[in-house]
Scaffold this motif. Structure first.
Motif, mmCIF file in Angstrom:
data_model
loop_
_atom_site.group_PDB
_atom_site.id
_atom_site.type_symbol
_atom_site.label_atom_id
_atom_site.label_comp_id
_atom_site.label_asym_id
_atom_site.label_seq_id
_atom_site.Cartn_x
_atom_site.Cartn_y
_atom_site.Cartn_z
ATOM 1 N N LEU A 225 40.501 49.569 36.415
ATOM 2 C CA LEU A 225 41.948 49.355 36.317
ATOM 3 C C LEU A 225 42.369 48.148 37.147
ATOM 4 N N ASN A 226 41.791 48.010 38.327
ATOM 5 C CA ASN A 226 42.091 46.841 39.160
ATOM 6 C C ASN A 226 41.634 45.546 38.492
ATOM 7 N N ILE A 227 40.423 45.580 37.954
ATOM 8 C CA ILE A 227 39.880 44.387 37.285
ATOM 9 C C ILE A 227 40.714 44.051 36.057
ATOM 10 N N SER A 228 41.185 45.089 35.348
ATOM 11 C CA SER A 228 42.001 44.843 34.153
ATOM 12 C C SER A 228 43.327 44.192 34.533
ATOM 13 N N ALA A 229 43.879 44.558 35.700
ATOM 14 C CA ALA A 229 45.121 43.933 36.179
ATOM 15 C C ALA A 229 44.869 42.476 36.552
ATOM 16 N N LEU A 230 43.756 42.218 37.214
ATOM 17 C CA LEU A 230 43.384 40.833 37.557
ATOM 18 C C LEU A 230 43.166 40.011 36.291
ATOM 19 N N HIS A 231 42.479 40.607 35.320
ATOM 20 C CA HIS A 231 42.201 39.937 34.053
ATOM 21 C C HIS A 231 43.497 39.615 33.310
ATOM 22 N N HIS A 232 44.445 40.561 33.323
ATOM 23 C CA HIS A 232 45.742 40.347 32.675
ATOM 24 C C HIS A 232 46.476 39.179 33.324
ATOM 25 N N GLN A 233 46.482 39.135 34.644
ATOM 26 C CA GLN A 233 47.159 38.045 35.340
ATOM 27 C C GLN A 233 46.512 36.701 35.018
ATOM 28 N N TRP A 234 45.201 36.679 34.965
ATOM 29 C CA TRP A 234 44.468 35.445 34.636
ATOM 30 C C TRP A 234 44.812 34.955 33.233
ATOM 31 N N GLU A 236 47.594 35.651 31.582
ATOM 32 C CA GLU A 236 49.011 35.299 31.526
ATOM 33 C C GLU A 236 49.323 33.998 32.252
ATOM 34 N N LEU A 237 48.738 33.803 33.434
ATOM 35 C CA LEU A 237 49.082 32.657 34.276
ATOM 36 C C LEU A 237 48.079 31.516 34.215
ATOM 37 N N GLY A 238 46.858 31.852 33.849
ATOM 38 C CA GLY A 238 45.799 30.840 33.886
ATOM 39 C C GLY A 238 45.164 30.730 35.259
ATOM 40 N N TYR A 239 45.622 31.570 36.196
ATOM 41 C CA TYR A 239 45.031 31.622 37.530
ATOM 42 C C TYR A 239 45.302 33.003 38.107
ATOM 43 N N VAL A 240 44.721 33.280 39.282
ATOM 44 C CA VAL A 240 44.880 34.574 39.932
ATOM 45 C C VAL A 240 45.475 34.352 41.318
ATOM 46 N N THR A 241 46.496 35.116 41.692
ATOM 47 C CA THR A 241 47.160 34.949 42.982
ATOM 48 C C THR A 241 46.267 35.438 44.127
ATOM 49 N N ASP A 242 46.575 34.958 45.333
ATOM 50 C CA ASP A 242 45.791 35.383 46.498
ATOM 51 C C ASP A 242 45.935 36.876 46.761
ATOM 52 N N SER A 243 47.123 37.423 46.497
ATOM 53 C CA SER A 243 47.338 38.859 46.708
ATOM 54 C C SER A 243 46.476 39.693 45.757
ATOM 55 N N MET A 244 46.346 39.249 44.507
ATOM 56 C CA MET A 244 45.526 39.976 43.533
ATOM 57 C C MET A 244 44.050 39.908 43.917
ATOM 58 N N ILE A 245 43.607 38.760 44.368
ATOM 59 C CA ILE A 245 42.211 38.626 44.817
ATOM 60 C C ILE A 245 41.960 39.547 46.005
ATOM 61 N N LEU A 246 42.905 39.575 46.941
ATOM 62 C CA LEU A 246 42.740 40.368 48.156
ATOM 63 C C LEU A 246 42.690 41.862 47.846
ATOM 64 N N ILE A 247 43.615 42.348 47.012
ATOM 65 C CA ILE A 247 43.645 43.782 46.718
ATOM 66 C C ILE A 247 42.400 44.202 45.952
ATOM 67 N N ASN A 248 41.934 43.352 45.023
ATOM 68 C CA ASN A 248 40.719 43.676 44.287
ATOM 69 C C ASN A 248 39.512 43.700 45.209
ATOM 70 N N GLN A 295 48.954 49.307 43.214
ATOM 71 C CA GLN A 295 49.181 48.013 43.867
ATOM 72 C C GLN A 295 48.727 46.857 42.985
ATOM 73 N N SER A 296 47.547 46.986 42.372
ATOM 74 C CA SER A 296 47.053 45.907 41.510
ATOM 75 C C SER A 296 47.916 45.777 40.253
ATOM 76 N N ARG A 297 48.399 46.912 39.750
ATOM 77 C CA ARG A 297 49.269 46.846 38.563
ATOM 78 C C ARG A 297 50.590 46.167 38.915
ATOM 79 N N TYR A 298 51.134 46.497 40.062
ATOM 80 C CA TYR A 298 52.365 45.854 40.511
ATOM 81 C C TYR A 298 52.163 44.342 40.614
ATOM 82 N N LEU A 299 51.042 43.927 41.192
ATOM 83 C CA LEU A 299 50.774 42.497 41.369
ATOM 84 C C LEU A 299 50.541 41.782 40.042
#
Length: 435
Positions: A225-234, A236-248, A295-299
């Protein structure tokens, strides 16, 4: 009264009324959490509170409950992991001695499980050119999977309860075919025993149901689920935020530590004392993956950039918490194995030793303290806009307090005057010089 399975006299959680409240309250809370953090409701909880959005589902509940595709995916996940759990290579280790004098043998193969999943995920990433449709499907159907996992927990715990009445094939040392029941789950009240867990260590062939559910379906689904949230952000944005990297990163370390050091679970209260009923089943299969991943879903819905100074602070706090957690646990494990004979301890009348030195001098549960500090870093990674993200640290703190109280009562009964001596040596329960 059974010689092997004495009747339970003390009921936890306030008895039947408390059990019913938890049985229906926690699943409801889990669904509410999703409704508070989703694509339609992702703003400040207090400033933008909207009850209509919380009560509005994107699909009718009956349609979700009867969704064959979601059920199929979930059952494939659960059954596949069960097959891998009993077939992939590892090594065997005995658990603690049970009331009948026996010790269960456990296949420890967490490394094989994790390696298999990492290879599978990496292969799918390459084959799908980074699109990973399975992760996108999981991310898009979190509510559906939450509800299905809750229903599955009800069904599976009913099965395990009924299974506990089936006699053993081979007689035990008492020359009966009784299963070993949990000390707290043999009241005779169907609903209470179903919730607490009637059988201590239910097994189907080589599959130990309790240890499997503790470390496989829910823990690894939390990671996905965390990885899927990171993947979704990537995507959508073309990059991953520092907060998403940290929580994962922080939560992956926690998951991998649990799965890869599963032999340490064999002496935990969940395995040695608690029965496997709805309480553990729901906790393992639903509460862990779908509440710990908020937390990862929120991010994934709110792009939070922490900046380097705050990221370093949170990471440093995590290192401190994780070090306390691991160092104290390892020290106790080594002491029990006779590897640290120089440490001070109290010799009890039962013949066991109570450690009162080093980490275990500063508090009775220094590992709980480190664990809680680490949990706080997950919440801090999301910033301060939504208090729901701090649910885990608050819930986990209450859970650790409850565990400490349960452990204290058990030890008072078990050690008597020796426990009074121990409490004089180690007066603080969890937090040194505070509690």
């Amino acid at each position: 009264m059974s010689q092997l399975n004495p009747k339970t006299t003390h009921k936890e959680f306030g008895g039947l009324s408390g059990v019913l409240l938890i049985t229906f309250g926690l699943p409801t809370l889990l669904i509410v959490f999703h409704q508070l953090i989703n694509e339609n409701y992702q703003t400040n909880l207090i400033a933008d509170f909207d009850l209509d959005k919380i009560l509005t589902f994107k699909r009718p509940l009956l349609e979700i409950v009867t969704d064959g595709k979601i059920w199929t995916f979930y059952l494939i996940w659960f059954v596949s992991l069960a097959i891998l759990d009993v077939t992939l290579p590892g090594y065997y280790k005995n658990g603690v001695e049970l009331r009948d004098g026996s010790k269960l043998n456990y296949l420890i193969n967490g490394i094989s499980i994790v390696s298999f999943l990492v290879i599978l995920l990496a292969s799918r990433f390459i084959i799908t050119d980074g699109q990973l449709p399975e992760l996108r499907f999981l991310y898009s159907n979190v509510l559906e999977f939450t509800i299905i996992s809750i229903l599955f927990s009800f069904i599976f715990s009913i099965f395990v309860y009924i299974y506990s009445f089936i006699p053993l094939i081979k007689p035990n040392k008492f020359n009966t075919k009784e299963r070993i029941l949990a000390a707290g789950g043999n009241t005779g009240n169907t609903i209470y025993d179903w919730f607490i867990g009637r059988e201590l260590n239910p097994r189907i062939g080589p599959l130990d149901i309790k240890l499997f559910c503790e470390l496989r379906p829910g823990m690894l689904l939390w990671l996905l689920l965390n990885i899927s949230a990171l993947h979704h952000q990537w995507l959508e944005l073309g990059y991953v935020t520092d907060s998403m990297i940290l929580i994962n990163m922080l939560q992956a370390i926690y998951v991998f530590d649990g799965v890869l050091n599963e032999d340490g679970c064999l002496t935990m209260m969940d395995i040695t004392t608690d029965g496997f009923g709805f309480m553990l089943c729901f906790g393992d299969l639903s509460l862990v993956p779908f509440s710990y991943s908020i937390q990862s879903r929120y991010l994934s819905l709110n792009n939070v950039e922490l900046g380097l100074p705050l990221s370093i602070f949170i990471l440093g706090l995590g290192v401190v918490g994780f070090y306390i957690f691991k160092a104290s646990n390892n020290e106790k494990s080594n002491f029990r194995q006779g590897k640290l004979p120089n440490l001070k301890y109290i010799k009890t009348e039962r013949g066991t030793n109570l450690l009162v030195d080093s980490w275990w001098k500063v508090s009775q549960h220094p590992n709980y303290f480190g664990d809680w500090i680490y949990s706080l870093t997950w919440c801090l990674s999301t910033g301060f806009a939504n208090p729901i993200n701090y649910y885990y640290s608050i819930y986990f703190g209450a859970l650790l307090l409850h565990r400490q109280k349960r452990d204290e009562l058990k030890c008072q009964e078990k050690y008597g005057k020796d426990w009074e001596k121990y409490e004089k040596e180690v007066p603080y329960k969890i937090v040194p010089y505070i509690y």
